[in-house]
Design a protein around this motif. Structure first.
Motif, PDB file in Angstrom:
ATOM      1  N   UNK A 274      30.075 -67.492 -21.935  1.00 26.65           N
ATOM      2  CA  UNK A 274      30.953 -68.282 -22.789  1.00 26.65           C
ATOM      3  C   UNK A 274      30.126 -69.226 -23.655  1.00 26.65           C
ATOM      4  N   UNK A 275      30.425 -69.259 -24.944  1.00 23.89           N
ATOM      5  CA  UNK A 275      29.708 -70.162 -25.851  1.00 23.89           C
ATOM      6  C   UNK A 275      30.020 -71.612 -25.535  1.00 23.89           C
ATOM      7  N   UNK A 276      31.259 -71.888 -25.102  1.00 24.98           N
ATOM      8  CA  UNK A 276      31.632 -73.257 -24.762  1.00 24.98           C
ATOM      9  C   UNK A 276      30.815 -73.782 -23.589  1.00 24.98           C
ATOM     10  N   UNK A 277      30.375 -72.880 -22.703  1.00 23.15           N
ATOM     11  CA  UNK A 277      29.570 -73.273 -21.538  1.00 23.15           C
ATOM     12  C   UNK A 277      28.084 -73.115 -21.795  1.00 23.15           C
ATOM     13  N   UNK A 278      27.670 -73.038 -23.068  1.00 24.17           N
ATOM     14  CA  UNK A 278      26.256 -72.891 -23.386  1.00 24.17           C
ATOM     15  C   UNK A 278      25.730 -71.506 -23.076  1.00 24.17           C
TER      16      UNK A 278
ATOM     17  N   UNK B  60      12.433 -61.392 -30.128  1.00 26.18           N
ATOM     18  CA  UNK B  60      12.568 -62.466 -31.106  1.00 26.18           C
ATOM     19  C   UNK B  60      12.987 -63.775 -30.432  1.00 26.18           C
ATOM     20  N   UNK B  61      13.883 -63.688 -29.457  1.00 22.95           N
ATOM     21  CA  UNK B  61      14.305 -64.891 -28.742  1.00 22.95           C
ATOM     22  C   UNK B  61      13.139 -65.501 -27.969  1.00 22.95           C
ATOM     23  N   UNK B  62      12.318 -64.650 -27.353  1.00 24.55           N
ATOM     24  CA  UNK B  62      11.147 -65.157 -26.645  1.00 24.55           C
ATOM     25  C   UNK B  62      10.155 -65.789 -27.618  1.00 24.55           C
ATOM     26  N   UNK B  63      10.041 -65.215 -28.810  1.00 30.59           N
ATOM     27  CA  UNK B  63       9.159 -65.805 -29.824  1.00 30.59           C
ATOM     28  C   UNK B  63       9.661 -67.180 -30.245  1.00 30.59           C
TER      29      UNK B  63
ATOM     30  N   UNK C 196      18.255 -73.971 -23.968  1.00 29.66           N
ATOM     31  CA  UNK C 196      19.048 -73.399 -22.876  1.00 29.66           C
ATOM     32  C   UNK C 196      19.886 -72.219 -23.373  1.00 29.66           C
ATOM     33  N   UNK C 197      20.465 -72.349 -24.586  1.00 31.98           N
ATOM     34  CA  UNK C 197      21.248 -71.247 -25.161  1.00 31.98           C
ATOM     35  C   UNK C 197      20.376 -70.003 -25.348  1.00 31.98           C
ATOM     36  N   UNK C 198      19.162 -70.201 -25.839  1.00 37.99           N
ATOM     37  CA  UNK C 198      18.264 -69.063 -26.080  1.00 37.99           C
ATOM     38  C   UNK C 198      17.934 -68.360 -24.773  1.00 37.99           C
ATOM     39  N   UNK C 199      17.656 -69.137 -23.724  1.00 41.46           N
ATOM     40  CA  UNK C 199      17.316 -68.534 -22.436  1.00 41.46           C
ATOM     41  C   UNK C 199      18.505 -67.762 -21.871  1.00 41.46           C
ATOM     42  N   UNK C 200      19.693 -68.351 -21.960  1.00 45.56           N
ATOM     43  CA  UNK C 200      20.889 -67.680 -21.426  1.00 45.56           C
ATOM     44  C   UNK C 200      21.179 -66.387 -22.197  1.00 45.56           C
ATOM     45  N   UNK C 201      21.069 -66.450 -23.531  1.00 47.32           N
ATOM     46  CA  UNK C 201      21.316 -65.251 -24.332  1.00 47.32           C
ATOM     47  C   UNK C 201      20.269 -64.181 -24.060  1.00 47.32           C
TER      48      UNK C 201
END
Length: 350
Positions: free
Chosen positions: A78-82, A237-240, A163-168
């Motif tokens: 959920x985007x609302x939960x990060x 790309x997210x890891x970069x 945190x968003x990047x890690x979760x995604x």
């Protein structure tokens, strides 16, 4: 009836998505004529309230005809939960309408159950692959947000974005696992058609005499392979992004330390130099500050000295000094002079 939508039985799977033999067990329990399992990836909702579902779509051609779809949800973000696990919603077991699938207009009115099952599996795989483009747009949003935070065009902290990047990245990794499994196991077609599985696995072109749905099956496999590659690129790309922000954090810590040292030096000079001036010529001869002549003689050297020290400090400060910084320095000097003035007025005379 919408030819681009189907009803799916939705269940939640709390496993890790590994090789737990669940596909074979589901096939044996269903006693189906045909069984295919494809990765399921979908981003839905409005910005700010979006939801990301990662799982597996299991298509079953029932013995008595017809096709049944079961959506096994592995993770719901959920985007609302990060973009963390959506733990607020209870486990789901029921029917859900899956719309927007690239199904032909003839589906499901025409064709046998096996052909319909393969067609539906291919549509789900293609739809999941198309969702990667929407997820790429989500990554663009994160990159733009990071740029705005770094340029200070936006208020906030980088920590929630990290945190968003890690979760995604974790969620997309799970989606890639599903795509890899589907491609490696040939959508589990070997459970009921081992000959076609080995033929397609060893050959790259179609042959005369094979069922018409085999071409659709090949396309479904290509979508799974392409989805795996595209998700791998997005995860990279997210890891970069994480690596780049980590390097920036180190540079920002160094700059903050340098800024603090310079502020400490400016404060020491701003307080020490006026004290030295007062100690040289003595303040007793000007106290109390009950006249303009006493006031400007006592406070002007102090004000000028503090203003010069503050200006030099701002010029050497890391980053670009703006007009508001100099205005703040002037305000601090005026405040200091005001405090000294009132102290001098209240000081007892000789």
């Amino acid at each position: 009836m919408d030819s681009h939508a189907v009803l799916a039985k939705v269940v939640d799977d709390t496993g890790d998505g590994g090789y737990d033999d669940s596909e074979r067990l589901a096939f044996e329990e269903s006693e189906a004529k045909a069984f295919l399992a494809v990765p399921f990836l979908r981003l839905s909702g409005e910005p700010g309230k979006r939801q990301l579902v990662v799982g597996q779509g299991r298509v079953i051609a029932k013995p008595d005809g017809g096709v049944e779809l079961t959506l096994v949800r592995q993770t719901v973000r959920s985007e609302e939960a990060g973009w963390s696990e959506d733990t607020t919603s209870p486990a789901v077991t029921g029917l859900e309408r899956i719309s927007g699938l690239p199904l032909p207009s003839a589906y499901p009115a025409e064709g046998d159950a096996v052909s319909q099952a393969v067609t539906l599996a291919k549509a789900i795989a293609e739809s999941s692959r198309n969702e990667v483009l929407r997820l790429r747009g989500l990554r663009y949003e994160l990159e733009r947000m990071i740029a705005e935070l770094l340029a200070r065009r936006r208020r906030g902290s980088l920590r929630p974005v990290l945190a968003d990047i890690i979760e995604l990245s974790t969620a997309l990794g799970r989606g890639r696992d599903q795509a890899q499994k589907a491609g490696r196991d040939g959508l589990w077609i070997w459970l009921w058609d081992d000959e076609t599985y080995h033929h397609v696995r060893n050959e790259t072109t179609s042959e005369l005499g094979e069922p018409t749905w085999v071409r659709t099956y090949r396309n479904a496999l290509r979508h799974c392979t392409a989805m795996d590659e595209q998700l791998a690129e997005e995860v990279s790309r997210l890891h970069s992004l994480l690596t780049g922000i980590s390097a920036f954090a180190v540079a920002a810590d160094s700059e903050a330390q340098e800024r603090f040292n310079l502020l400490a030096a400016v404060a020491a000079a701003g307080l020490g130099v006026p004290a030295l001036i007062i100690s040289l010529y003595g303040a007793d001869s000007f106290l109390p500050l009950d006249s303009f002549d006493h006031a400007w003689r006592a406070l002007l050297p102090i004000g000028v000295t503090v203003l010069v020290v503050s200006t030099v400090g701002l010029r050497w400060m890391p980053g670009k000094s703006r007009l508001r910084h100099y205005a703040l320095a002037v305000l601090l000097v005026i405040t200091l002079i005001g405090v000294l003035f009132f102290a001098g007025v209240l000081a007892p005379g000789k």
